[in-house]
Design a protein around this motif. Structure first.
Motif: not given
Length: 363
Positions: A89-105
């Motif tokens: 679950g931790g690895c899945g959460l990290v992948v989800a956050v990294c795929q969502y990154f970066p926020l609008p610049g």
């Protein structure tokens, strides 16, 4: 043999798609971060042997180059390799956050709906990879359990055949003992009477010869009866019964993490040694069947009157296959203990394990 070429074709296809994705991203991104795509492709080659380092290597490419294929494949491998849901679950959460990154610049704007959709897309990507990996692991475990069931059924059929063969041999041995042995004994007795009652030297010599042949036949017949009664079992014919000197060999070849405490009893009679050996053998067999991955502790203790043997196993660390059991082994151990005026107890422990205790009188 047919699965190996298919696995290599899948590996080549995955590497090819990941390489094409990394090459496409290299043309549109800065050269300073294009090297992350190379690391991600190389990580695919390492994922089977070192899944966690490979997982770390694909994160920069996912975060800065938006390379999805390496991240999906490595997360799938992690989910298929490890059992801990916290890690997966931790690895899945990290992948989800990294795929969502970066926020609008600067100069970029997204609506709340678009941000929510992007977040859902990231979670679906991670969850899909995890579920696919868990599906593969479950399929592999079920295949192993099915192989164990087939082996258990084959072994059960073999044991049934051996039981039937043993019964037939014992019945034949009884018939030979009751009928043939009785008749040959009468012949030997009658021949002995003739040697005493007759005065003819020729008849006396013939009777003595008949008596000798009868005695030799009885000896061979008894040997054949012993062979018949000892045959039909997995052990070698007329093999000696086990003693405590073979206990260490039994433990070392059980395939179970076993701890032996206390001192082995010395000077006990052969039936007591066999009862101790069979109790430990049955306990280790039950651990291997019903508590895979558990640790067994064998304890020897004694006081002024009794000798106590306790075999305790911890709870299973791997899922156990629910095999039918008639508890014939435990019933046999109870009968052995009763024949030696001892006591036998078997039951679960508070921590989810199981315990067998045999208590035998020293005298």
């Amino acid at each position: 043999m047919t699965d190996r070429p298919r696995e290599w074709r899948i590996e080549i296809a995955v590497l090819g798609v990941a390489t094409l994705e990394a090459a496409a991203a290299a043309f549109t991104e800065l050269s300073a971060i294009a090297g992350f795509g190379v690391l991600a492709v190389l990580a695919l080659l390492l994922r089977h042997r070192w899944p966690m380092p490979a997982f770390v290597l694909v994160l920069p490419a996912l975060m800065f180059l938006d390379l999805l294929v390496p991240a999906i494949v490595v997360l799938y491998t992690v989910a298929a390799r490890f059992r801990s849901w916290w890690l997966i679950g931790g690895c899945g959460l990290v992948v989800a956050v990294c795929q969502y990154f970066p926020l609008p610049g600067p100069g970029m704007s997204f609506t709340t709906t678009e941000l929510a959709l992007n977040a859902m897309d990231s979670l679906v990507l991670a969850c899909g990879s995890i579920l696919l990996g868990r599906f593969l692991r479950t399929r592999h475990e079920l295949a192993l359990r099915l192989a164990e069931v087939k082996a258990a059924r084959a072994n059960e059929r073999q044991l049934d055949a051996q039981v039937i063969l043993t019964k037939e041999r014992n019945q034949l041995a009884r018939e030979m003992h009751d009928v043939v042995s009785h008749q040959v004994s009468l012949i030997a007795v009658q021949a002995a009477v003739v040697t005493v009652s007759t005065a003819d030297p020729t008849a006396r010599a013939a009777a003595a010869h008949i008596r000798t042949l009868s005695v030799n036949t009885l000896d061979e017949l008894r040997h054949m009866i012993n062979l018949l009664r000892a045959s039909g079992s997995p052990a070698t014919e007329l093999a000696p019964q086990p003693t405590l000197t073979e206990l260490r060999w039994l433990i070392d070849n059980s395939g179970i993490d076993t701890e032996l405490t206390g001192e082995l009893p010395t000077g006990v009679e052969a039936p007591v040694q066999r009862a101790i050996y069979r109790t430990i053998q049955e306990a280790l067999t039950n651990v291997r069947k019903h508590a895979p991955g558990a640790k067994a502790i064998i304890e020897f203790g004694h006081d002024d009157t009794d000798l106590t043997i306790t075999v305790t196993n911890t709870a299973s660390s791997r899922p156990a296959l629910a095999l039918p059991s008639a508890r014939h082994g435990l019933i046999g151990l109870q009968e052995r203990a009763a024949l030696l005026d001892g006591r036998f107890h078997a039951g679960p422990t508070a921590d989810g394990g199981f315990q067998l205790r045999l208590r035998l009188p020293l005298t």
